[in-house]
Design an enzyme around this catalytic site. Structure first.
Site: not given
Length: 422
Positions: A50, A97
């Protein structure tokens, strides 16, 4: 080859953009097949939640542009629009990351635990779609090991807080007594399961779960004393619900303005608190325009989430240290893999030269040539073929005064007994 991480998340784009680049579960296999089919891409994995859509790829030259162009084509978006909100990382930064994402350091809710499960699902889907090779396989395995250490050795996972918790926390600021506030949950995935658990713990006793299949809704609602309905029954459930929280993987909105207007009339305009956690959104934005509706999206949960972030910052600093160690381990493994590939290539070339020289020698023996002369010629020929390329390279290095290369060659090609200083 280059490791590329390219994505869009809650920090770089609003929900209106994120929902346009999100991949539904049904799209993932096709997306991975197309992405892996690009000439510039050797390996690929897709993470879509989301709050983020991220592509992890092993690419050649111009790989970043090719991946970005593909993302635009797949979702029917202009590349210029994507460029304004996309970020990219290469090699070590890409590995760092991914590890930060896995432990929740890059999440809206610092340290939230859901993302690791979502990342593991993305890994499995990529493997099934044959998007994984040695590079991504090693990266994901190292990432999972780091995430395990962070969860075990730091406090970032204690009292877990997620978007689901933030939604319930926001509702608690509006309702003094949850026991008198019926709740309708739309969806039956992990996020809604967390929402249901948090609401139950907060005192909600009238819980309804709506899902495409009633069986799955019952699995979630029954242990909490709730009831299960299908999506078709939502209009009637809205009449009673004071709290509505939705999180499905539906590509189009489930709940529209007209449906909500009809429910409000039957509720005699009692206010409704609604949170749409889904991306793409489950509730039409126009629903928020109704005077008796308080509609929030994932972006509106920032205040609750920021409070959580402050409490977890110390643990986050410890996690960063563990991530740096993990990146170092990944770099070491990557160098070993690179060396292994070079060794295989060198040995393959040597074996090819050996086989050619052997076949020629056998042919001469078959013709009746003198065995001693054949063996001598074989030795001379094989030596020349093996040393030709290194000799040419050494001459060029000497002419260009490439001392490091010459020293490396001496270390590799000469043993102690050949030391010319003696």
């Amino acid at each position: 080859m280059t490791l590329l991480a390219l994505g869009i998340n809650h920090r770089t784009a609003a929900v209106e953009v994120r929902e346009q680049v999100a991949f539904t579960p049904a799209q993932l296999e096709t997306a991975l097949t197309e992405l892996r089919g690009l000439p510039e891409v050797q390996e690929a994995a897709v993470l879509s939640t989301c709050n983020r859509t991220e592509l992890y790829c092993v690419t050649g030259e111009s790989g970043e542009r090719a991946v970005l162009d593909w993302l635009g084509r797949f979702h029917g978006l202009a590349v210029e629009e994507l460029t304004r909100c996309a970020y990219h990382y290469m090699d070590d930064e890409a590995a760092r990351h991914l590890m930060r994402v896995a432990v929740g350091l890059d999440s809206m809710v610092l340290g939230e635990p859901q993302i690791l499960g979502q990342l593991k699902e993305a890994y499995q889907v990529a493997r099934q779609a044959r998007g994984m090779g040695g590079e991504l396989e090693s990266l994901f395995q190292q990432t999972f090991a780091v995430a395990k250490r962070v969860r075990t050795e730091t406090g970032i996972g204690r009292n877990p807080v997620s978007v689901a918790y933030a939604a319930v926390s926001l509702a608690s600021r509006i309702f003094d007594d949850f026991s008198r506030s019926p709740a309708l949950l739309i969806g039956a995935g992990e996020t809604i399961e967390l929402v249901a658990r948090h609401l139950h713990e907060a005192g909600v006793r009238h819980l309804t779960v709506a899902n495409r299949t009633r069986e799955r809704a019952e699995q979630l609602a029954a242990p909490l004393g709730g009831q299960a309905i299908t999506l078709d029954e939502i209009p009637e459930a809205l009449i009673e619900a004071d709290i509505v929280i939705s999180s499905t993987a539906a590509p189009l909105p489930i709940l529209g303005k007209g449906m909500m207007e009809r429910a409000l009339k039957k509720r005699r305009h009692r206010p409704v608190f609604m949170v749409d956690i889904a991306v793409p959104r489950d509730i039409e934005p126009e629903v928020g325009e109704l005077s008796d509706v308080f509609l929030y999206t994932v972006d509106d949960l920032e205040e609750v989430i920021e409070e959580n972030r402050r409490h977890r910052q110390v643990a986050a600093d410890e996690a960063e240290s563990l991530i740096e160690h993990g990146v170092g381990c990944w770099q070491h493994d990557r160098r070993l893999r690179s060396g292994g590939e070079l060794i295989r290539d060198v040995r393959a070339r040597g074996e090819t030269l050996r086989d050619e020289a052997r076949d020629q020698a056998l042919a001469r023996l078959a013709r009746g040539e003198n065995p001693e002369e054949v063996v001598a010629r074989l030795a001379h020929q094989l030596t020349n073929r093996l040393l030709h390329r290194p000799t040419v390279a050494l001459r060029e290095a000497a002419a260009d005064e490439q001392r490091e290369l010459l020293e490396a060659a001496a270390s590799l090609l000469l043993d102690d007994s050949s030391d010319t200083s003696r």
